[in-house]
Design a protein around this motif. Structure first.
Motif, mmCIF file in Angstrom:
data_model
loop_
_atom_site.group_PDB
_atom_site.id
_atom_site.type_symbol
_atom_site.label_atom_id
_atom_site.label_comp_id
_atom_site.label_asym_id
_atom_site.label_seq_id
_atom_site.Cartn_x
_atom_site.Cartn_y
_atom_site.Cartn_z
ATOM 1 N N ASP A 246 0.715 -1.335 -0.094
ATOM 2 C CA ASP A 246 -0.135 0.018 -0.294
ATOM 3 C C ASP A 246 0.797 1.220 -0.210
ATOM 4 O OD1 ASP A 246 -2.208 -1.477 -0.023
ATOM 5 O OD2 ASP A 246 -2.553 -1.553 2.176
ATOM 6 N N ALA A 247 2.182 1.230 0.795
ATOM 7 C CA ALA A 247 2.693 2.528 0.972
ATOM 8 C C ALA A 247 3.458 2.605 -0.501
ATOM 9 C CB ALA A 247 3.876 2.174 2.002
ATOM 10 N N ALA A 248 3.823 1.556 -1.168
ATOM 11 C CA ALA A 248 4.487 1.746 -2.487
ATOM 12 C C ALA A 248 3.394 2.505 -3.439
ATOM 13 C CB ALA A 248 4.819 0.199 -3.004
ATOM 14 N N ALA A 249 2.076 1.908 -3.437
ATOM 15 C CA ALA A 249 1.251 2.328 -4.136
ATOM 16 C C ALA A 249 0.987 3.944 -4.119
ATOM 17 C CB ALA A 249 -0.176 1.752 -4.259
ATOM 18 N N LYS A 250 1.087 4.308 -2.824
ATOM 19 C CA LYS A 250 0.818 5.826 -2.487
ATOM 20 C C LYS A 250 1.970 6.656 -3.057
ATOM 21 C CE LYS A 250 -2.083 4.948 1.525
ATOM 22 N NZ LYS A 250 -1.954 5.032 3.046
ATOM 23 N N LEU A 251 3.286 6.033 -3.102
ATOM 24 C CA LEU A 251 4.227 6.772 -3.648
ATOM 25 C C LEU A 251 4.227 6.721 -5.208
ATOM 26 C CD1 LEU A 251 6.984 5.292 -1.000
ATOM 27 C CD2 LEU A 251 6.066 7.714 -1.133
ATOM 28 N N GLY A 252 3.417 5.948 -5.701
ATOM 29 C CA GLY A 252 3.725 6.152 -7.190
ATOM 30 C C GLY A 252 4.292 4.873 -7.657
ATOM 31 N N PHE A 253 4.715 3.949 -7.070
ATOM 32 C CA PHE A 253 5.498 2.827 -7.413
ATOM 33 C C PHE A 253 4.664 1.651 -7.707
ATOM 34 C CE2 PHE A 253 8.882 4.676 -4.192
ATOM 35 C CZ PHE A 253 9.448 5.467 -5.164
ATOM 36 N N HIS A 254 5.352 0.819 -8.711
ATOM 37 C CA HIS A 254 4.571 -0.436 -8.978
ATOM 38 C C HIS A 254 5.098 -1.689 -8.426
ATOM 39 C CE1 HIS A 254 2.606 -3.445 -11.544
ATOM 40 N NE2 HIS A 254 3.879 -3.970 -11.811
ATOM 41 N N THR A 255 4.467 -2.709 -7.790
ATOM 42 C CA THR A 255 5.312 -3.809 -7.251
ATOM 43 C C THR A 255 4.861 -4.876 -8.274
ATOM 44 O OG1 THR A 255 3.003 -4.249 -5.973
ATOM 45 C CG2 THR A 255 4.847 -3.059 -4.952
ATOM 46 N N ALA A 256 5.629 -6.028 -8.111
ATOM 47 C CA ALA A 256 5.596 -7.288 -9.104
ATOM 48 C C ALA A 256 5.962 -8.195 -8.096
ATOM 49 C CB ALA A 256 6.285 -6.946 -10.184
ATOM 50 N N PRO A 257 5.569 -9.601 -8.484
ATOM 51 C CA PRO A 257 6.053 -10.763 -7.610
ATOM 52 C C PRO A 257 7.373 -10.926 -8.099
ATOM 53 C CG PRO A 257 4.141 -11.228 -9.013
ATOM 54 C CD PRO A 257 4.513 -9.798 -9.619
ATOM 55 N N ALA A 258 8.102 -11.289 -6.947
ATOM 56 C CA ALA A 258 9.662 -11.411 -6.823
ATOM 57 C C ALA A 258 9.971 -12.773 -6.267
ATOM 58 C CB ALA A 258 10.267 -10.570 -6.252
ATOM 59 N N GLY A 259 8.949 -13.364 -5.622
ATOM 60 C CA GLY A 259 9.483 -14.752 -4.910
ATOM 61 C C GLY A 259 8.646 -15.139 -3.617
ATOM 62 N N SER A 260 9.136 -16.055 -2.894
ATOM 63 C CA SER A 260 8.365 -16.261 -1.513
ATOM 64 C C SER A 260 9.625 -16.728 -0.707
ATOM 65 C CB SER A 260 7.355 -17.364 -1.591
ATOM 66 O OG SER A 260 6.308 -16.942 -2.456
ATOM 67 N N ALA A 261 9.456 -16.562 0.553
ATOM 68 C CA ALA A 261 10.041 -17.206 1.626
ATOM 69 C C ALA A 261 9.610 -18.052 2.652
ATOM 70 C CB ALA A 261 11.042 -15.959 2.132
ATOM 71 N N TRP A 262 10.125 -18.816 3.524
ATOM 72 C CA TRP A 262 9.615 -19.856 4.356
ATOM 73 C C TRP A 262 10.619 -19.812 5.389
ATOM 74 C CZ3 TRP A 262 9.015 -20.902 -0.692
ATOM 75 C CH2 TRP A 262 7.611 -21.140 -1.177
ATOM 76 N N LEU A 263 10.472 -20.043 6.671
ATOM 77 C CA LEU A 263 11.326 -20.136 7.820
ATOM 78 C C LEU A 263 11.174 -21.310 8.695
ATOM 79 C CD1 LEU A 263 13.901 -19.160 8.899
ATOM 80 C CD2 LEU A 263 12.515 -17.441 10.333
#
Length: 954
Positions: free
Chosen positions: A764-781
């Motif tokens: 949400d913060a990225a969208a408010k800054l005008g940026f675009h988000t895209a899938p990059a992967g996943s992580a498990w611990l």
């Protein structure tokens, strides 16, 4: 003394050694054990040190040479063996102010002619080029899934590969559907000859394994090799990170007709066209240094040269060997003291019969010759036999085969002489003491008790301080020959501690009133008989000092490597994705997540990772810039700023002098600098469990992991956009990218691994800054890291969806130092225990009258055993404590030498900052506590229950 007198002395010494077999065995063991170690180390070192012919075979097999095009359009100069260095000259580097580079005719010809054709034109007529085709790491089928392996091509039926690649089992591939694999691949894949394996991207065309091979110099290689033209050219060409596919060969083995060679003038000619050449003939008969332009350039450039004795490996080897010899002397000395005391009456009779002091000394020194030579011979034989027995294990552990089993006669003769000399040196002090003893006291068996010399104690203190200072200063200053400084300082410091021992024994005696009756009697007896106690304490001290020095050096090395290791995620974390999941991989990411969770059980909650791009059109894979986390302006290196206009010379000066330019931001995380996610991402990828950071992330703030990137609660995002072309129809390479900066609210969180220059924001913060988000992967611990088999199974499932290496499991720093440290510590512990055994013999021999007195007054065997045990335990305890102090000097010095070798040209202050020093307190505590306890138990068990009453003397 006449030769006949020495012959008599040696005969007496031999008979005395045979008569006192137990004492003689102790001396032989204490000489043989260190000699065994030195022999084993020498044989291993010499066997692993390849001759020129052996190294040539491992490099080029049976070829006449190896050729590599380093850079087209360049020329170079090289050492006869290119591993000695090359110097590349590119005309582009000399061009100034955008001027066109000026090429020599040879350089221009190299630009205009394909490298293979050019090489054939330059080499002798009839030359055949065999390409060295080693591809990228890919994944090949295993019994449980897919295994990461290097792909290569070679015709292993061609004898040219023999020696470089050795077929050890099965046969070489002869068909296009056959492959050979390395030992490591076969072991990890759990396949066998005759099984089939497929390469990722070529699953429909599996290969049959027909043979197993090894690289003699790289036994740990995990590789699959097919016939030329059957594998690399068929691998799918991919885009983005991990690109692979066939490229034009730039390295070849060279086969020549019989009688033809590549001589040094031909090597220099090839250098003019940009080829690096390794010639079998040149390696066998190198030219004079004056005929090698590379050496002339190095000399004219004023490059610093390092003395042979200043090399890191030589300093360490010389110090270890020198301290080992000193240790032999100090260990064997008490045993000769035992012999001299047991032979007091015999030596007294020799003096009473008219024998001179020189005769008495000769008898004791004769024992040193006989026992020293015997111990050295036994240690030599055992050392050779042990290396022969453990040769295969040593090769497997080191990762390379011996060139040959080397038994250098001069080395072995030298070791024999070392045993002889050290035996003599160990017998010198007892011989001098025996020659000076009072004849009447010797005949009556009375001791002459003398207080410790204060002058000797002061001298010992000065030697300890001066030796320590010399060793530490020589390790970091680079003065003279570091080998002599470190070795000499360490030896002087240890000898100073030996000189202090009699005085320190007296100080230990003051602790007697704090101990129970048994230990108090043993301590007082040790103080009263310093002449027998001091050598025994010195022996234990020498052994413990060696153990402590090894432990300090190895523990410090281990900690340094552990600190320099860059994890990609918290320990045990499983990460999917390479940070740029574009195209089919990005669309198939949900299926890939399911494949991982199906293959690896009990992964735990998943956290999805998104990259943050400046523009939305990045979703289609188009490059649209990137976003970095930037330092505040005052902390940045000025020459790395986009608007910097410094000249190359000025930039080099600033980088070398400005500390802001020398800060490292290394990190192992393979995802972009700025990612988007939730609290699960903080936990799974960065190891952050702070609820405050999670709440701040949800509130729209950025989370950073390095305090340098946070100022007044703000972080700086530096946005780099593609250059706007000056002409839409013809963009110019001179167009510069556009850089802008914005500040965002941020908080600091403590990550479990280095993550400088990394930050996380919410989608949400990225969208408010005008940026675009895209899938990059996943992580498990997960609670525990998945097994290698589970990882292979997951790779196999992912290979059906992607041609990328997208799965990673953080297994943490994998130490191999532990095994080395264990071996060295076990060896040092055995020597220390042997020294404690000598102390036991010394205490038992010299306290025989005390034990007889106890038996005469009716003391139970238990009391006699406990007293003997406490006597030995007290000696071992004093030696262990002093050994810890003595061992710190060479341990710290060697660590600083190693650090100076790893960071050449830095100051002593910088060496002190970079040389991680760790004191292995558990090992030291175990040595100080367990060694005396073990020595006391052994002494008590070895004390006989029945004591034969001695005849009253005098």
């Amino acid at each position: 003394m006449k030769l006949s007198a020495w012959r008599v002395a040696l005969r007496i010494a031999r008979r005395d050694a045979l008569r006192a077999k137990g004492r003689s065995a102790l001396v032989i063991a204490m000489v043989a054990l260190p000699v065994l170690g030195v022999t084993g180390a020498d044989v291993v070192f010499r066997s692993a040190e390849l001759t020129t012919a052996e190294r040539t075979v491992r490099l080029m097999g049976q070829a006449a040479g190896e050729l590599q095009m380093v850079e087209r359009g360049s020329s170079l100069t090289q050492a006869p063996d290119p591993e000695g260095g090359i110097s590349l000259k590119n005309p582009k580097d000399d061009a100034k102010n955008g001027e066109a580079p000026t090429y020599t005719p040879a350089q221009q010809r190299a630009l205009d002619t394909p490298p293979a054709d050019l090489a054939r034109q330059l080499l002798p007529a009839g030359a055949t080029l065999v390409p060295e085709l080693s591809g990228p790491y890919t994944a090949a089928g295993s019994a449980e899934g897919l295994l990461s392996a290097r792909a290569g091509e070679a015709d292993l039926t061609d004898p040219v590969w023999q020696g470089r690649i050795n077929l050890v089992k099965g046969r070489a591939p002869t068909a296009d559907t056959e492959v050979a694999v390395s030992r490591d691949f076969l072991k990890r894949s759990k396949l066998k000859i005759g099984d089939r394996t497929s390469v990722r991207g070529l699953e429909t065309n599996p290969f049959t394994i027909t043979g197993v091979y090894e690289y003699p110099g790289e036994l740990s290689a995990s590789e699959i090799t097919a016939r030329p033209g059957t594998l690399l050219s068929r691998l799918p060409k991919t885009s983005g990170p991990g690109d692979h596919g066939p490229d034009e060969p730039t390295r070849w083995l060279v086969k020549l007709p019989a009688g033809a060679t590549i001589d040094w003038p031909k090597v220099k000619e090839l250098n003019q066209y940009g080829f690096e050449a390794t010639s079998r003939a040149v390696l066998a008969n190198p030219p004079a240094r004056a005929d090698v332009p590379f050496y002339t350039e190095q000399k004219n450039s004023g490059a610093p040269t390092t003395s042979y004795f200043d090399r890191t490996d030589v300093v360490i080897l010389a110090t270890v060997a020198g301290m080992a010899l000193l240790e032999i002397v100090l260990l064997a000395g008490p045993a000769f003291a035992v012999g001299a005391r047991r032979s007091r009456r015999q030596l007294g009779l020799l003096a009473a019969a008219g024998g001179e002091r020189a005769n008495v000394r000769a008898v004791v020194l004769g024992g040193g010759i006989v026992l020293g030579l015997t111990g050295a011979a036994i240690g030599l034989g055992l050392g050779i036999g042990l290396v022969a027995l453990l040769r295969t294990s040593a090769e497997d552990y080191s990762g390379q085969r011996f060139g040959h089993f080397a038994l250098p006669p001069l080395d072995l003769l030298g070791i024999l002489l070392v045993g002889l000399v050290t035996g003599l040196l160990a017998a010198v002090v007892p011989a001098v003491q025996a020659s000076r003893q009072d004849v009447v006291a010797a005949l009556t068996g009375r001791d002459t008790l003398k207080p410790p010399s204060r002058k000797l104690a002061v001298l010992g203190l000065l030697m300890l301080a001066g030796g320590a200072a010399l060793a530490l200063f020589g390790a970091t200053s680079g003065i003279g020959n570091s080998s002599f400084a470190v070795l000499g300082g360490s030896a002087v410091a240890e000898l100073g501690m030996v000189a202090l021992v009699p005085y320190l024994v007296g100080l230990f005696g003051r602790l007697g009133r704090l101990l129970p009756l048994g230990p108090r009697l043993a301590l007082r007896d040790s103080v009263r008989h310093r002449a027998r106690t001091a050598p025994a304490v010195a022996a234990v001290m020498a052994a413990v000092a060696g153990s402590v020095a090894v432990s300090v050096y190895m523990a410090s090395m281990e900690e340094q490597q552990r600190r320099e290791y860059l994890p990609s995620a918290p320990a045990g974390a499983v990460t999917l994705g390479n940070g740029w999941m574009d195209g089919p991989d990005g669309k198939l990411l949900p299926q890939m997540r399911e494949a991982v969770e199906r293959s690896i059980p009990e992964l735990g909650p998943r956290a999805d990772i998104q990259r943050v791009d400046p523009k939305a059109d990045c979703a289609d894979g188009a490059y649209c810039g990137y976003i970095n986390i930037a330092l505040p302006k005052e902390l940045r290196c000025p020459v790395f700023e986009p608007d910097d206009t410094s000249s190359p010379e000025e930039s080099a000066r600033i980088v070398s002098s400005d500390k802001r330019c020398q800060i490292s931001n290394h990190r192992g995380i393979r995802f972009p600098s700025l990612t988007a996610g939730d609290a699960g991402l903080l936990r799974n990828l960065y190891g952050v469990t702070d609820q405050g950071a999670a709440k701040a992330l949800a509130a729209g703030k950025a989370v950073v992991f390095d305090p340098r990137y946070l100022k007044d609660g703000k972080a700086i995002l530096q946005i780099t956009l593609p250059a706007a072309p000056s002409s839409p129809s013809s963009p110019s390479s001179s167009d510069k990218p556009v850089h802008t900066e914005i500040t965002v609210d941020a908080v600091l969180a403590d990550a479990t691994m280095p993550a400088a220059g990394m930050a996380v924001i919410s989608p949400d913060a990225a969208a408010k800054l005008g940026f675009h988000t895209a899938p990059a992967g996943s992580a498990w611990l997960p609670a525990a890291a998945p097994t290698d088999g589970a990882q292979q199974k997951a790779n196999g499932a992912l290979a059906k969806l992607s041609n990328h290496d997208v799965l990673d499991i953080e297994r943490g720093y994998q130490s191999r130092v532990d095994l080395i440290q264990l071996g060295l510590n076990v060896f040092a512990a055995l020597v220390a225990l042997g020294a404690a055994g000598i102390a036991t013999g010394l205490a038992a021999a010299d306290s025989q009258r005390d034990l007889t007195t106890l038996a005469a007054v009716g003391a139970e065997p238990r009391i006699r055993r406990s007293l003997s045990g406490f006597q030995c335990g007290v000696i071992a305890a004093m030696g262990a404590l002093l050994g810890v102090v003595s061992g710190l000097v060479p341990g710290v010095a060697l660590r600083k030498v190693q650090a100076a070798g790893s960071y050449p040209g830095i100051s002593a202050e910088e060496i002190a900052n970079r040389a991680t020093l760790v004191l292995p307190w558990p090992t030291i505590a175990a040595t100080v506590v367990l060694l005396p306890v073990l020595a006391a138990v052994l002494a008590a068990l070895m004390t006989r229950s029945r004591i034969t009453l001695l005849r009253r003397s005098g």
